[in-house]
Structures are given as C-alpha cells and as structure tokens.
Write an enzyme that holds these catalytic residues in place. Structure first.
Site, mmCIF file in Angstrom:
data_model
loop_
_atom_site.group_PDB
_atom_site.id
_atom_site.type_symbol
_atom_site.label_atom_id
_atom_site.label_comp_id
_atom_site.label_asym_id
_atom_site.label_seq_id
_atom_site.Cartn_x
_atom_site.Cartn_y
_atom_site.Cartn_z
ATOM 1 N N HIS A 199 -7.621 -5.863 -0.393
ATOM 2 C CA HIS A 199 -6.411 -5.063 0.152
ATOM 3 C C HIS A 199 -6.000 -5.517 1.298
ATOM 4 O O HIS A 199 -6.552 -5.676 2.210
ATOM 5 C CB HIS A 199 -6.850 -3.505 0.021
ATOM 6 N N GLU A 212 -8.697 -5.768 -4.479
ATOM 7 C CA GLU A 212 -8.330 -4.541 -3.655
ATOM 8 C C GLU A 212 -9.451 -3.687 -2.911
ATOM 9 O O GLU A 212 -9.415 -3.329 -1.946
ATOM 10 C CB GLU A 212 -7.316 -3.726 -4.496
ATOM 11 N N SER A 260 0.905 -1.194 -0.037
ATOM 12 C CA SER A 260 -0.121 -0.161 0.136
ATOM 13 C C SER A 260 0.858 1.362 -0.132
ATOM 14 O O SER A 260 1.538 1.447 -0.943
ATOM 15 C CB SER A 260 -0.828 -0.121 1.442
#
Length: 487
Positions: free
Chosen positions: A400, A306, A186
């Site tokens: 995610h 995600e 991320s």
C-alpha cells in the site's frame, strides 16, 4: 535561481516563488480557520486580506496525532500547528494559461496526513504542463465525528469547498476550471471515488483517478460508533456544543487511546465519510453501480500487495486458526474461494493469504463490479492498473502507498526513499507519471480501457505490460460464489 512573483485572487494578492520555470504558491486558505464558533461546522469562505500575503511556505496541517511507530518507519508525515489548516498548495508552469488541473487528496485513514509532504511536491506535474493543487482537510474527531446536531463528514465537505475554490480561482494560476482531474490514494482514493458517485461530478471536476480506494461510506449508526466511544471516554454527550468545549489537545489524546486498540483485522475501521449529507446523499458504491458518474472518465487501481504495509508488524501472522476461520466465514470465503487463493499463492503464509482475501473483498472485487457495470452501460472509459514493483525495504514488496513515489516522480525525496529505497527504477516513474499526465490532459492514460477481457496495465520489472485479468483466477471464485447465491 528563484524570484518572487505575485498573483491576485478574489481574497487578495499572494506572493509566491518562481524557479526552474515553475511557480509555486503555498498555504493558501480556501476556507476560514475551523476554530472557535466554526468548530464542527460547515467550511466557510476565507476572509479577504489587505496587502500581499506570503505564500512561500507550507501552511498549518489539520490537528492529528503522529502515526504509529511501525507506520512512521515507512511513511513520512508533517504536523504543523496553526489555525488556518484548510489550505491548498499550487504548482503551475510559469506563464501558464488554460492548462489542465489536477487536485491531490492525501490519504491517511481519515486520521493522518497533509499536503505539506516533500513527497507530494507538485513540481513534476507543473514541469509537464499541469497545474497541481494539493488539499488539506479536517481529520479524525474534528473532521468525521457523528454528532447529534452537527453536519456530517466535515472533512469531506472541506474537500468539496476546496474544489469550489479551484473553480473560482484556478484561472489566476493558469489553470482551466473546465479540465479538472481529482486524484487521491487510500482515504484520498475513497474520497475521490465517493465524489465520482456524488452530485458534484461534471461540475467541480471532470476526471477521476482513484488509487487504492473505492466508493465507501458508512450509515449514520455505524459511523457514530467511534464518536460514541470518544464521548464515553470524555464523559460528555454527542452534541456539537459538548465536543466544541473540549480542547483539541484533549480530543487528540482520546483519539490516541482509541487507536491503540486497533489490530491488523480492523485496519481501515474508525473514521469515514457518513451517508446523509448534501455532498454524500446516498451510498456511493450503490450509486456507482447504478450509473452515477457514468459521464466521468475513471482511472483506478491498486498495488499488488496492499496488505504488506498493514502487516509490517506481523499482525496478520499472529491471527490464530480459530479467529482466521471466523474472519473467512464473515467474508463468505468458503472452500472454493480458499482453494483458489491457495492455488494462486502457493508460497504465501496463512497471514498473507487471509490479508489478500480481505483486500480483494473490500477493494478489488467492488472495483471490478463497478468497472463491469460501467462497461455494460456504455459509460465513459474506465482504465485499470496494478502496481507490482516490489520494494526491497524490509520485505514491503508492492505494498500500500508504494506507487506514490512513481506517480509524483519524486523517487529521490527522503519521504519516499524510506519506503522504496534509494534505487527505485526511474523507468516506472516515467511510465506512471506520464500516464497520469496523459489522462488529465486527454482522458486516455495510454493503454486499452476496461473490456470483457479485463485489460489491466501492470507496472512492474522488467517490463510493464497490459495483461488480461491478472487476478481472474482467484476473483472468479468470488464471482462464482455470488452467482451461486443469486441462483
């Protein structure tokens, strides 16, 4: 059975712990505490100490607010007060010498996160012969404000300072400073991707693993918006002196107020690295597309869904048809693109479909372009992965962050059980963790590198496998659009 051990670095002697063949040293300052006159300033070397410093407990974390209730339901975080937040943790095989080194950069939208999570424990890496270093860096207002008379991207500069610390000190822990792999997810993935395209590639590190992140930074004008908003709420000018005069607690209060105005459609907006510093002199995506980092082997990938973490509260599903159409227009998602996505995801709701388009547009398509460009130039190998295992928790699926329990081989950590459940498959953890170890050791994770067929390792049930262009059906529509525009 554990025992106390010591190691000497240039700043002084550290006391750590040895247990089960692994040595750990925690909360080691790599830079001076960013307080007082050092607020909103470049990181400075940590002062030396006399005697033996206790390194058996995690150190302070960067000042930050708690995550939102929705995010905190699935993601763990640690907030520990204290001035010496610029610290690293080290896990190393007992008696190690010249072992590969991996440096972990945590995510959290440049607003949250720390190296103190149980889920980021580096024991599995040390068990398998790698020295693992995890890094804290300044976040939010303190780390990424754009002030008139202060350096840019201080949190990013902190990471660079930590990498310099690794070069100076890691030999004492049994690591090889000439075999350093940086990896992050991320915001951490963005950071390592930017570093790949920056001036330190090949000197401070030698391989890169970017998870759910791509080279990305804003120009000064765009990045300054959040700082100007904070200054407006505080009633102060955007100068270093004015911001440094505000207590950290008040800055965090303003940051909370600003974050409350967020929505599913502006996820990822706010604080970010800013182009224009010595560590980030130009647009990193443009740099990567034109040859920067070509000598560095790259492992890059994402999770298949995600957007499901960002849509945990159903925010995308509440986007009305008019706003959805405006977002698609802004992305350039015309009829051909929409048709391709509907064909690829026939059962997806309108919110999921829009969110998938957005993630592809800002993450997967740029990564494909960079991988294609590296291939065309004959650059060092690029290996691509997609994580498809679906968590049963609240319909998160392959959201995610979902790959992290597997990468760290920490499926039993309470931090990850709340995300992936108690029965996540150890087989995939063995595969992913082993691939990361192989890449850090040899530059080859164990599957074919990116080629004309877009070979991608897909981690999933019941069997992980290499697939050719698993997302080509919909991404080809974007490529066709770009081709038509150039034509």
């Amino acid at each position: 059975m554990s025992e106390q051990i010591t190691v000497r670095i240039s700043s002084g002697e550290l006391a750590g712990v040895r247990a089960d063949g692994i040595d750990r040293y925690l909360g080691i300052p790599y830079a001076a505490a960013p307080v007082g006159d050092r607020r909103f300033a470049e990181p400075e070397p940590a002062a030396s100490w006399s005697g033996t410093r206790d390194a058996t407990r995690m150190g302070p974390t960067a000042p930050q607010n708690p995550m939102s209730p929705t995010t905190a339901r699935y993601l763990a975080n640690v907030i520990a007060p204290g001035d010496e937040c610029l610290n690293v943790n080290v896990w190393t095989p007992a008696g190690a010498s010249a072992r590969p080194v991996m440096v972990w950069i945590h995510g959290g939208s440049f607003r949250h996160g720390s190296n103190a999570l149980d889920g980021y424990d580096g024991s599995a890496f040390a068990r398998d012969g790698v020295v693992l270093v995890s890094v804290n860096y300044r976040l939010g207002v303190e780390g990424f404000s754009v002030l008139d008379d202060a350096p840019l991207s201080l949190g990013y500069s902190d990471v660079v300072a930590a990498l310099r610390w690794v070069q100076r000190e890691i030999t004492a822990f049994g690591g090889d400073p000439g075999a350093v792999t940086i990896f992050g997810e991320s915001a951490g993935g963005v950071t390592v991707s930017n570093l790949l395209a920056g001036p330190h590639a090949g000197t401070l590190f030698h391989r890169v693993i970017a998870q759910s992140g791509m080279p990305s930074a804003q120009n000064r004008k765009s990045a300054a918006k959040v700082t100007r908003e904070a200054a407006k709420r505080l009633g102060i000018p955007t100068t270093r002196a004015a911001f440094a005069a505000v207590p950290v607690e008040r800055l965090l209060e303003v940051d909370r107020e600003m974050a409350q105005g967020g929505s599913a459609l502006n996820v990822g907006s706010g604080y970010s690295p800013t182009i224009g510093s010595a560590d980030l002199p130009r647009d990193p995506q443009e740099a990567a597309l034109t040859g920067a980092g070509d000598d560095i082997p790259l492992l890059v990938g994402w999770t298949a869904e995600e957007h499901r973490l960002f849509n945990a509260d159903g925010g995308f599903d509440r986007v009305g048809p008019l706003l959805s159409a405006l977002v698609r227009l802004r992305m350039g998602a015309g009829r051909r693109v929409r048709k391709a996505y509907r064909a690829a995801y026939p059962d997806a709701g309108s919110g999921d479909l829009l969110a998938t388009m957005m993630i592809d547009r800002i993450l997967r398509i740029p990564v494909h372009r960079i991988a294609d460009a590296r291939l065309a130039r004959g650059a060092a190998s690029t290996h691509v992965f997609e994580f498809q295992w679906r968590s049963p928790v609240d319909g998160l699926g392959a959201a995610h962050v979902m790959e992290l329990p597997f990468v760290f081989d920490r499926l039993s950590s309470p931090d990850w059980i709340k995300l992936a459940g108690p029965d996540a498959p150890q087989r995939i953890a063995d595969e992913m963790h082993g691939a990361w170890i192989r890449f850090a050791t040899t530059g080859d994770p164990g599957w074919p590198s990116w080629d004309a067929a877009r070979s991608t390792m897909v981690f999933r049930d019941p069997v992980s496998e290499v697939q050719a262009g698993p997302r080509d059906a919909q991404l080809a529509a974007w490529r066709k659009r770009e081709s038509d525009r150039r034509g």
